[in-house]
Write a protein that holds these residues in place. Structure first.
Motif, PDB file in Angstrom:
ATOM      1  N   HIS A  47       0.355  -0.646   0.063  1.00  0.00           N
ATOM      2  CA  HIS A  47       0.358  -0.050   0.006  1.00  0.00           C
ATOM      3  C   HIS A  47       1.370   0.994   0.340  1.00  0.00           C
ATOM      4  O   HIS A  47       0.375   2.304   0.551  1.00  0.00           O
ATOM      5  N   ALA A  57       2.467  -4.840  -6.625  1.00  0.00           N
ATOM      6  CA  ALA A  57       1.333  -4.716  -6.426  1.00  0.00           C
ATOM      7  C   ALA A  57      -0.303  -5.117  -7.548  1.00  0.00           C
ATOM      8  O   ALA A  57      -0.580  -6.470  -7.263  1.00  0.00           O
ATOM      9  N   GLY A  76      -7.122  -3.512   6.029  1.00  0.00           N
ATOM     10  CA  GLY A  76      -5.926  -2.498   5.857  1.00  0.00           C
ATOM     11  C   GLY A  76      -5.581  -2.268   7.155  1.00  0.00           C
ATOM     12  O   GLY A  76      -6.278  -2.126   8.636  1.00  0.00           O
ATOM     13  N   SER A 130      -4.162   2.764   3.604  1.00  0.00           N
ATOM     14  CA  SER A 130      -3.788   1.386   3.794  1.00  0.00           C
ATOM     15  C   SER A 130      -4.920   0.867   2.573  1.00  0.00           C
ATOM     16  O   SER A 130      -4.494  -0.351   1.539  1.00  0.00           O
ATOM     17  N   HIS A 134      -5.823   0.182  -2.395  1.00  0.00           N
ATOM     18  CA  HIS A 134      -5.783  -0.626  -3.488  1.00  0.00           C
ATOM     19  C   HIS A 134      -7.754  -0.585  -4.223  1.00  0.00           C
ATOM     20  O   HIS A 134      -7.667  -1.466  -4.928  1.00  0.00           O
ATOM     21  N   SER A 181      -9.368  -8.917  -0.217  1.00  0.00           N
ATOM     22  CA  SER A 181      -7.723  -8.037   0.356  1.00  0.00           C
ATOM     23  C   SER A 181      -7.281  -7.673   0.843  1.00  0.00           C
ATOM     24  O   SER A 181      -7.899  -6.040   1.830  1.00  0.00           O
ATOM     25  N   SER A 183      -3.693  -5.060   3.210  1.00  0.00           N
ATOM     26  CA  SER A 183      -3.186  -4.423   2.664  1.00  0.00           C
ATOM     27  C   SER A 183      -2.197  -4.267   3.447  1.00  0.00           C
ATOM     28  O   SER A 183      -1.813  -4.310   4.873  1.00  0.00           O
TER      29      SER A 183
END
Length: 291
Positions: A47, A57, A76, A130, A134, A181, A183
């Motif tokens: 991130h 990423a 995150g 963070s 994404h 997802s 982070s």
């Protein structure tokens, strides 16, 4: 009523020019050479600003098959706001320069009803980068598909709470429409990070950092949250998303679906050669259904 979380880091951490951002993301996704797979149910991705970690990423996000996912949970770490819990967003939509992502209010309410989460104020939400880093990738990958997000800010959890949140979220892993997802950047090395672990057996400092990170990555791939905890206690590696990763490992350990994490890319922001240098490491992984 719509409550918007602005793309507060656009224009600084990444470009706020939609056309330029599209081109950058496209280029990185293509360069990864990875194929989309419906078996990929989660990622661990960095991130940092895109000039540092954008390329790394892509090795996480290029795996995603958007046709099989309708909801993305974002986990995150919290860089500026202290909480011993996890926090949910008060926003209803997260904006990005390449498309907006609506929050799944139903799941948000469901999580809120457990009484285990706190709510973060919008200024806390917008100060944190963070999960935001994404979002453009997710907006890009899911362009043209209907997807909602569930952002979860993971605070400074103790081991007990990591396991508790892992158990609480595990049922969502068993729904194949859900995606995760996670982070995290990896080692933050140098005196400015108060971390200068150096094992000379590996040669140059940057080689020692890589060996340390890879040890952690190997442990994460085993899926064992306790071994990861032990590694962090022993080496104190400055992995800033250690709490989100730990929660994710507990989720995978508790859920019924067999999912395996595999790292696909490792990079460093620069190669440390002297004790005056500093660097941050970036690692990207896919979490795939293990048939």
């Amino acid at each position: 009523m719509e409550k918007i979380r602005r793309a507060s880091h656009a224009g600084s951490w990444y470009t706020d020019n939609p056309k330029k951002l599209e081109e950058e993301l496209d280029g990185w996704l293509r360069a990864s050479g990875l194929v989309k797979s419906p078996d990929v149910r989660g990622v661990i991705a960095p991130h940092a600003g895109y000039s540092y970690s954008g390329r790394a990423a892509a090795y996480a996000f290029a795996n995603i098959d958007p046709s099989s996912v309708s909801r993305v949970f974002l986990l995150g770490p919290s860089h500026h706001y202290y909480t011993p819990k996890c926090a949910l967003s008060r926003a209803t939509v997260y904006k990005t320069p390449v498309g907006d992502l609506p929050i799944d209010l139903e799941v948000n309410e469901e999580l809120k009803a457990t009484g285990k989460f706190e709510l973060m104020d919008l200024h806390v939400d917008e100060a944190e980068h963070s999960m935001e880093m994404h979002l453009p990738y997710l907006a890009k990958v899911f362009h043209g598909y209907s997807v909602k997000i569930v952002p979860i800010l993971v605070g400074a959890l103790n081991a007990e709470n990591e396991a508790m949140f892992g158990r609480l979220l595990a049922k969502y892993v068993d729904d194949p429409n859900n995606f995760f997802s996670v982070s995290s950047d990896f080692c933050h090395w140098g005196s400015r990070f108060n971390y200068t672990h150096y094992d000379k057996n590996h040669g140059a400092i940057h080689k020692s950092i890589e060996a340390l990170d890879r040890m952690g990555m190997d442990i994460i791939e085993t899926g064992d949250p306790d071994a990861f905890k032990q590694y962090l206690l022993e080496y104190e590696n400055t992995i800033c998303g250690r709490h989100p990763i730990s929660v994710f490992l507990h989720m995978l350990k508790t859920c019924s679906t067999k999912i395996k994490i595999k790292f696909l890319r490792y990079e460093q922001s620069s190669q440390c050669k002297t004790m005056r240098d500093s660097s941050v490491s970036y690692a990207s992984a896919g979490a795939k259904v293990d048939a």
